[in-house]
Design a protein around this motif. Structure first.
Motif, PDB file in Angstrom:
ATOM      1  N   TRP A  76     -17.282  -5.529  -1.825  1.00 47.51           N
ATOM      2  CA  TRP A  76     -16.279  -4.529  -2.190  1.00 47.51           C
ATOM      3  C   TRP A  76     -15.294  -4.249  -1.057  1.00 47.51           C
ATOM      4  O   TRP A  76     -14.264  -3.616  -1.273  1.00 47.51           O
ATOM      5  CB  TRP A  76     -16.952  -3.218  -2.579  1.00 47.51           C
ATOM      6  CG  TRP A  76     -17.966  -2.717  -1.588  1.00 47.51           C
ATOM      7  CD1 TRP A  76     -19.308  -2.855  -1.671  1.00 47.51           C
ATOM      8  CD2 TRP A  76     -17.709  -2.009  -0.358  1.00 47.51           C
ATOM      9  NE1 TRP A  76     -19.922  -2.283  -0.577  1.00 47.51           N
ATOM     10  CE2 TRP A  76     -18.962  -1.762   0.241  1.00 47.51           C
ATOM     11  CE3 TRP A  76     -16.563  -1.571   0.281  1.00 47.51           C
ATOM     12  CZ2 TRP A  76     -19.090  -1.082   1.451  1.00 47.51           C
ATOM     13  CZ3 TRP A  76     -16.682  -0.894   1.495  1.00 47.51           C
ATOM     14  CH2 TRP A  76     -17.934  -0.662   2.064  1.00 47.51           C
ATOM     15  N   TYR A  77     -15.595  -4.715   0.147  1.00 47.27           N
ATOM     16  CA  TYR A  77     -14.779  -4.337   1.304  1.00 47.27           C
ATOM     17  C   TYR A  77     -13.502  -5.174   1.388  1.00 47.27           C
ATOM     18  O   TYR A  77     -13.546  -6.397   1.451  1.00 47.27           O
ATOM     19  CB  TYR A  77     -15.576  -4.491   2.595  1.00 47.27           C
ATOM     20  CG  TYR A  77     -14.783  -4.110   3.825  1.00 47.27           C
ATOM     21  CD1 TYR A  77     -14.540  -2.773   4.121  1.00 47.27           C
ATOM     22  CD2 TYR A  77     -14.261  -5.078   4.674  1.00 47.27           C
ATOM     23  CE1 TYR A  77     -13.802  -2.406   5.237  1.00 47.27           C
ATOM     24  CE2 TYR A  77     -13.522  -4.730   5.790  1.00 47.27           C
ATOM     25  CZ  TYR A  77     -13.304  -3.384   6.065  1.00 47.27           C
ATOM     26  OH  TYR A  77     -12.566  -3.031   7.168  1.00 47.27           O
ATOM     27  N   VAL A  78     -12.373  -4.479   1.394  1.00 42.39           N
ATOM     28  CA  VAL A  78     -11.063  -5.110   1.581  1.00 42.39           C
ATOM     29  C   VAL A  78     -10.416  -4.460   2.800  1.00 42.39           C
ATOM     30  O   VAL A  78     -10.167  -3.251   2.793  1.00 42.39           O
ATOM     31  CB  VAL A  78     -10.161  -4.923   0.349  1.00 42.39           C
ATOM     32  CG1 VAL A  78      -8.785  -5.538   0.609  1.00 42.39           C
ATOM     33  CG2 VAL A  78     -10.807  -5.527  -0.881  1.00 42.39           C
ATOM     34  N   PHE A 126       0.825  -1.195   0.000  1.00 41.57           N
ATOM     35  CA  PHE A 126       0.000   0.000   0.000  1.00 41.57           C
ATOM     36  C   PHE A 126       0.867   1.256   0.000  1.00 41.57           C
ATOM     37  O   PHE A 126       1.978   1.254   0.515  1.00 41.57           O
ATOM     38  CB  PHE A 126      -0.916   0.031   1.233  1.00 41.57           C
ATOM     39  CG  PHE A 126      -1.883  -1.096   1.296  1.00 41.57           C
ATOM     40  CD1 PHE A 126      -2.336  -1.565   2.517  1.00 41.57           C
ATOM     41  CD2 PHE A 126      -2.353  -1.704   0.142  1.00 41.57           C
ATOM     42  CE1 PHE A 126      -3.234  -2.614   2.580  1.00 41.57           C
ATOM     43  CE2 PHE A 126      -3.252  -2.752   0.212  1.00 41.57           C
ATOM     44  CZ  PHE A 126      -3.694  -3.210   1.440  1.00 41.57           C
ATOM     45  N   ARG A 132     -14.648  -8.209  11.199  1.00 45.88           N
ATOM     46  CA  ARG A 132     -14.238  -9.249  10.252  1.00 45.88           C
ATOM     47  C   ARG A 132     -15.277 -10.347  10.057  1.00 45.88           C
ATOM     48  O   ARG A 132     -15.360 -10.959   8.996  1.00 45.88           O
ATOM     49  CB  ARG A 132     -12.923  -9.878  10.723  1.00 45.88           C
ATOM     50  CG  ARG A 132     -11.736  -8.932  10.582  1.00 45.88           C
ATOM     51  CD  ARG A 132     -10.484  -9.574  11.120  1.00 45.88           C
ATOM     52  NE  ARG A 132      -9.332  -8.691  11.013  1.00 45.88           N
ATOM     53  CZ  ARG A 132      -8.144  -8.970  11.522  1.00 45.88           C
ATOM     54  NH1 ARG A 132      -7.956 -10.099  12.171  1.00 45.88           N
ATOM     55  NH2 ARG A 132      -7.147  -8.121  11.389  1.00 45.88           N
ATOM     56  N   PRO A 158     -10.031   1.348  -1.680  1.00 44.15           N
ATOM     57  CA  PRO A 158     -10.026   0.061  -2.374  1.00 44.15           C
ATOM     58  C   PRO A 158      -8.689  -0.638  -2.180  1.00 44.15           C
ATOM     59  O   PRO A 158      -7.737  -0.054  -1.643  1.00 44.15           O
ATOM     60  CB  PRO A 158     -10.234   0.468  -3.837  1.00 44.15           C
ATOM     61  CG  PRO A 158      -9.602   1.816  -3.930  1.00 44.15           C
ATOM     62  CD  PRO A 158      -9.879   2.483  -2.601  1.00 44.15           C
ATOM     63  N   LYS A 159      -8.604  -1.867  -2.640  1.00 39.52           N
ATOM     64  CA  LYS A 159      -7.373  -2.626  -2.524  1.00 39.52           C
ATOM     65  C   LYS A 159      -6.228  -1.890  -3.216  1.00 39.52           C
ATOM     66  O   LYS A 159      -6.360  -1.421  -4.340  1.00 39.52           O
ATOM     67  CB  LYS A 159      -7.554  -4.008  -3.141  1.00 39.52           C
ATOM     68  CG  LYS A 159      -6.342  -4.922  -2.975  1.00 39.52           C
ATOM     69  CD  LYS A 159      -6.614  -6.299  -3.546  1.00 39.52           C
ATOM     70  CE  LYS A 159      -5.411  -7.222  -3.350  1.00 39.52           C
ATOM     71  NZ  LYS A 159      -5.664  -8.582  -3.897  1.00 39.52           N
ATOM     72  N   GLY A 160      -5.112  -1.774  -2.526  1.00 44.17           N
ATOM     73  CA  GLY A 160      -3.959  -1.088  -3.073  1.00 44.17           C
ATOM     74  C   GLY A 160      -3.868   0.381  -2.717  1.00 44.17           C
ATOM     75  O   GLY A 160      -2.904   1.040  -3.078  1.00 44.17           O
ATOM     76  N   CYS A 161      -4.868   0.895  -2.011  1.00 42.49           N
ATOM     77  CA  CYS A 161      -4.862   2.300  -1.595  1.00 42.49           C
ATOM     78  C   CYS A 161      -4.921   2.396  -0.074  1.00 42.49           C
ATOM     79  O   CYS A 161      -5.370   1.466   0.604  1.00 42.49           O
ATOM     80  CB  CYS A 161      -6.039   3.053  -2.198  1.00 42.49           C
ATOM     81  SG  CYS A 161      -5.960   3.225  -3.992  1.00 42.49           S
ATOM     82  N   TYR A 166      -8.034  -2.776   5.350  1.00 42.11           N
ATOM     83  CA  TYR A 166      -6.746  -2.102   5.221  1.00 42.11           C
ATOM     84  C   TYR A 166      -5.921  -2.428   6.462  1.00 42.11           C
ATOM     85  O   TYR A 166      -6.339  -2.121   7.584  1.00 42.11           O
ATOM     86  CB  TYR A 166      -6.919  -0.587   5.089  1.00 42.11           C
ATOM     87  CG  TYR A 166      -5.595   0.141   5.131  1.00 42.11           C
ATOM     88  CD1 TYR A 166      -4.690   0.013   4.096  1.00 42.11           C
ATOM     89  CD2 TYR A 166      -5.250   0.920   6.236  1.00 42.11           C
ATOM     90  CE1 TYR A 166      -3.465   0.649   4.133  1.00 42.11           C
ATOM     91  CE2 TYR A 166      -4.022   1.560   6.281  1.00 42.11           C
ATOM     92  CZ  TYR A 166      -3.140   1.426   5.231  1.00 42.11           C
ATOM     93  OH  TYR A 166      -1.922   2.053   5.279  1.00 42.11           O
ATOM     94  N   ASP A 204     -10.830   4.612   6.489  1.00 39.89           N
ATOM     95  CA  ASP A 204     -10.839   3.190   6.814  1.00 39.89           C
ATOM     96  C   ASP A 204     -12.090   2.879   7.636  1.00 39.89           C
ATOM     97  O   ASP A 204     -12.231   3.303   8.774  1.00 39.89           O
ATOM     98  CB  ASP A 204      -9.573   2.844   7.614  1.00 39.89           C
ATOM     99  CG  ASP A 204      -9.423   1.349   7.849  1.00 39.89           C
ATOM    100  OD1 ASP A 204     -10.337   0.591   7.472  1.00 39.89           O
ATOM    101  OD2 ASP A 204      -8.391   0.950   8.414  1.00 39.89           O
ATOM    102  N   HIS A 217     -14.486   3.978   1.644  1.00 42.65           N
ATOM    103  CA  HIS A 217     -13.407   3.128   2.139  1.00 42.65           C
ATOM    104  C   HIS A 217     -12.373   2.941   1.032  1.00 42.65           C
ATOM    105  O   HIS A 217     -12.741   2.794  -0.146  1.00 42.65           O
ATOM    106  CB  HIS A 217     -13.971   1.783   2.570  1.00 42.65           C
ATOM    107  CG  HIS A 217     -12.951   0.812   3.077  1.00 42.65           C
ATOM    108  ND1 HIS A 217     -12.394   0.900   4.330  1.00 42.65           N
ATOM    109  CD2 HIS A 217     -12.380  -0.269   2.469  1.00 42.65           C
ATOM    110  CE1 HIS A 217     -11.527  -0.086   4.487  1.00 42.65           C
ATOM    111  NE2 HIS A 217     -11.490  -0.804   3.372  1.00 42.65           N
TER     112      HIS A 217
END
Length: 288
Positions: free
Chosen positions: A253-255, A32, A246, A181-184, A257, A241, A179
């Protein structure tokens, strides 16, 4: 082992430098775009900034916009146009605050299918939904608070009140932050703002916070949350975030962080939320 004198000699700058060093060490392997940590903003600091913007009308180098998100399928998002430094209150999370004792009532009225509920660590839930029953409850609570203020102040009380909804209110758009996204990485943290009767009186009328039930004696009359930049921002979408629990239920869509630096930072919190599928605040340590 360091003695007590050595421990007391550590300054905030020393701690900050150590954290920054850890971030630099992890940057090469962490997937990230890590943000340098900043120290938490106190409620007093946040109120001082808000007073400068909302009461004194000091010009800012940025403004908020709600428009299409760059995140695929996210709909609208919150964007900052211009630039600001780290540690700046850029938005407020508008809505009605529910005490933990009111959760059963909230569940019946506004909780089902509501993606705008933010849960604070102290158990207070803030419903930021801008329409439907949520909006009706917010309007009723604000009207009750204003009637009480008029009765307390008497003939000298204000006869007109500001609109507390976005876009009339320039900061009441925190509920539109998405929120990452993946990679951010997130670029804002959260600061809890609780004000007692008599605290920051002129500012209280300009905060888009309401309480579901009248506060008991000694309880805050305003409970809310501010979004605070965790690094220098410039012409970018605001990402918060959500820290959803969990065990869900979680949206596809939730990944989560998970910043690597948080695993080795003293006092770091786990990444589980306080309630299933609810946003949770971070008043003590903003995300990296």
């Amino acid at each position: 082992m360091a003695d007590a004198d050595d421990a007391e000699a550590l300054t905030v700058a020393d701690i900050r430098e150590a954290l920054l060093a850890l971030v630099v060490e992890e940057r090469a392997v962490h997937p990230f775009p890590l943000r340098a940590p900043v120290l938490p903003l106190t409620a007093a600091d946040a109120c001082a900034q808000l007073a400068a913007v909302l009461l004194a009308g000091e010009p800012q180098t940025w403004q908020l916009e709600v428009r299409a998100s760059a995140i695929e399928g996210a709909g609208d998002g919150l964007h900052l146009r211009g630039n600001c430094e780290a540690g700046v209150v850029i938005a407020l999370y508008p809505g009605t605050a529910y005490h933990v004792d009111d959760l059963h009532v909230m569940a019946k009225l506004v909780l089902e299918g509501n993606p705008y509920v933010l849960g604070r660590r102290d158990g207070v839930l803030i419903d930021g939904r801008p329409d439907g029953v949520s909006a009706q409850i917010f309007d009723t609570a604000i009207a009750r608070e204003r009637a009480a203020a008029l009765a307390a102040v008497g003939p000298g009380a204000p006869r007109s009140w500001p609109d507390l909804r976005w876009p009339a209110h320039p900061l009441a758009a925190g509920h539109k932050a998405n929120h990452p996204p993946k990679g951010c990485a997130p670029n804002v943290g959260l600061c809890v703002i609780d004000l007692l009767q008599g605290q920051e009186v002129p500012l209280q009328n300009l905060l888009p916070f309401a309480s579901f039930r009248p506060p008991a004696e000694g309880e805050p009359v305003k409970r809310g949350v501010a979004l605070v930049s965790t690094s220098r921002l410039e012409n970018e979408e605001i990402l918060l975030d959500y820290k959803l629990q969990r065990d869900g239920p979680l949206e596809p869509w939730y990944v989560p962080y998970v910043p690597a630096a948080a695993e080795i930072s003293a006092g770091a919190e786990d990444s589980e939320g306080a309630y299933a599928a609810l946003k949770r605040s971070e008043p003590e340590l903003p995300p990296f």
